[in-house]
Design an enzyme around this catalytic site. Structure first.
Site, PDB file in Angstrom:
ATOM      1  N   ASN A  23       0.818  -1.213   0.000  1.00 54.04           N
ATOM      2  CA  ASN A  23       0.000   0.000   0.000  1.00 54.04           C
ATOM      3  C   ASN A  23       0.855   1.268   0.000  1.00 54.04           C
ATOM      4  OD1 ASN A  23      -2.270  -1.520  -0.125  1.00 54.04           O
ATOM      5  ND2 ASN A  23      -2.922  -1.201   2.012  1.00 54.04           N
ATOM      6  N   ARG A 121     -17.165   1.578  -1.264  1.00 53.39           N
ATOM      7  CA  ARG A 121     -15.960   2.396  -1.100  1.00 53.39           C
ATOM      8  C   ARG A 121     -16.048   3.598  -2.041  1.00 53.39           C
ATOM      9  NH1 ARG A 121     -10.966  -1.714  -0.866  1.00 53.39           N
ATOM     10  NH2 ARG A 121      -9.854   0.123  -0.146  1.00 53.39           N
TER      11      ARG A 121
END
Ligand code: EPU
Length: 430
Positions: A23, A121
């Site tokens: 990430n 999301r």
């Protein structure tokens, strides 16, 4: 599809090295769009998400070369500004191409990432932030399309109903570093991965103040240049190994860790009754297999990370009493609950709460991985359960953990990857 077969009940012992954080790497790959000079990343893990991101970048005119664990990205052609649905839909993080494209090319067309098993999301904050910088943003035909004659720094409040946004902050940052004037991002995400992106951007010539705080001040510059960087270790992978060590009653030293990124995790494990020693860049976890219940709430950094919620819930299934887990980032991120119950866990879900009543043991069963962190939780559960656990659809775990079984086996884990015969045949024919 590959699956894991785990014969559980063996305490893990030894040392394990944590890889760099996917990430952190993914937005950094997008930052390569901000310059025509090479951006070199070291120690990049071999992961499906990183390969997908590389494929999309290549379509966007970036040459991506891998040499062992090194990766060199260099923009050669800036004509195509469209990141296609077929690739973006495979991986939500590719949405952070938006800021990289708009920042330098002033044009971007990026597919909306689509549904996600951990819940809805939205991307409204990304769009709001880029609009504030002067980009003309619209959503059309499943794509977010942005265009700007120029980007101009301004004050942006980036908070939403669930707090800050990690990739939203990355997108706005990547557009702001090449905007005219000063941008103030308030309620910026403080996650280490965002901090690390700021470090890379600074090496590329960006001027960013307040790194690691919720107020980032970005003084735009006309151009960025190439840079080299080693991304931070993966705090979620580290936390996953720590839980696995604890839950099996093991004794493991987790190496290549940024201890300062792990406070909430270390503190929670200690509350659970696990011995955790930290020093330099390693964490030593020792457990006698007895666990106290805790109440746990997921929050933006430096709070307890949602990406370790499933793994910790798994550990709490063996605690001596009742634990309550509240998921405050993704209220629907509970796909692992039903699978843990197949292994004998006692969990009741109520809205965004899970109430876990500890049991004496988990028993192996056939389970199915639904997403990246849920699969990690099932591996941890399988390692601790008595008997044999078979986990199908493990392609999810390959998105975020490089060959996890090969790093668990030296610790004593009895875990085997059963390769999909059909896939082997296709690979051999190719
Ligand atoms: N949100 C909005 N509007 C937006 C953006 C986000 O309301 O425009 C909400 C989300 O729905 C969520 C919260 O804000 O409730 C936080 O979402 P965020 O934007 O921070 O998540 P993200 O950037 O899409 C990253 C990680 C996730 C991790 C979250 C939270 C990457 C590539 N992904 O996602 O990682 O769970 O931050 O820390 O960095 C994983 O690795 O398994 C994973 C899902």
């Amino acid at each position: 599809m590959d699956k894991f077969v785990i014969h559980g009940g063996v305490p893990l012992r030894g040392r394990v090295q944590v890889k760099t954080a996917k990430n952190a790497v993914l937005p950094m790959m997008s930052a390569a769009l901000l310059t025509r000079e090479p951006v070199v990343l070291h120690d990049v893990p071999r992961l499906r998400d990183i390969d997908t991101m590389a494929k999309i970048l290549e379509e966007l005119g970036v040459v991506v070369e891998r040499d062992g664990a090194g990766m060199k990205l260099q923009t050669r052609n800036e004509l195509n500004c469209e990141a296609r649905y077929e690739l973006v839909s495979q991986m939500r993080a590719s949405f952070c191409l938006l800021g990289g494209l708009l920042g330098r090319r002033r044009k971007a067309k990026v597919s909306l990432p689509g549904g996600c098993v951990i819940g809805v999301r939205p991307v409204d904050l990304h769009i709001k932030g880029l609009q504030a910088l002067g980009a003309d943003m619209k959503v059309e035909g499943g794509y977010v399309i942005g265009e700007a004659d120029k980007l101009v720094g301004t004050d942006i409040y980036l908070g939403g109903a669930y707090g800050s946004t990690v990739t939203g902050t990355a997108n706005v940052l990547m557009a702001a570093v090449l905007a005219q004037g000063t941008t103030v991002i308030d309620y910026a995400a403080c996650e280490p991965e965002v901090q690390d992106l700021c470090v890379l951007l600074t090496k590329m010539g960006a001027h960013i103040e307040g790194i690691g705080s919720p107020r980032l001040v970005v003084h735009g510059v006309p151009e960025l240049h190439g840079a080299e960087h080693t991304p931070i270790p993966d705090r979620i992978e580290a936390g996953t190994f720590m839980v696995a060590a604890a839950m099996t009653g093991g004794d493991v030293v987790v190496e290549n860790v940024r201890v300062d990124h792990m406070s909430a995790v270390v503190e929670t494990l200690r509350h659970i009754g696990v011995t955790v020693l930290t020093n330099g860049n390693w964490i030593h976890v020792h457990s006698d297999g007895a666990f106290k219940p805790v109440d746990l709430v997921t929050l933006p950094y430096p709070g307890f990370p949602t990406d370790l919620q499933a793994q910790f819930m798994t550990l709490l299934t063996l605690a001596d009493g009742i634990s309550v887990v509240q998921e405050k980032i993704y209220p629907d991120r509970f796909m692992h609950v039903a699978e843990l119950m197949r292994l004998g866990a006692n969990i009741r879900k109520e809205g965004n709460f899970a109430i876990i009543k500890g049991v004496d043991r988990l028993n192996g069963a056939k389970v199915m991985a639904s997403d990246l962190r849920a699969s990690a939780a099932l591996v941890v559960a399988g390692l601790a359960a008595e008997g044999t656990t078979e986990i199908s659809r493990i392609y999810h775990i390959d998105r975020g953990y490089e060959e996890i079984e090969k790093r668990l086996i030296p610790l004593g884990a009895r875990i085997e990857r059963i390769r999909d015969q059909k896939r082997i045949a296709i690979e051999e024919a190719a």
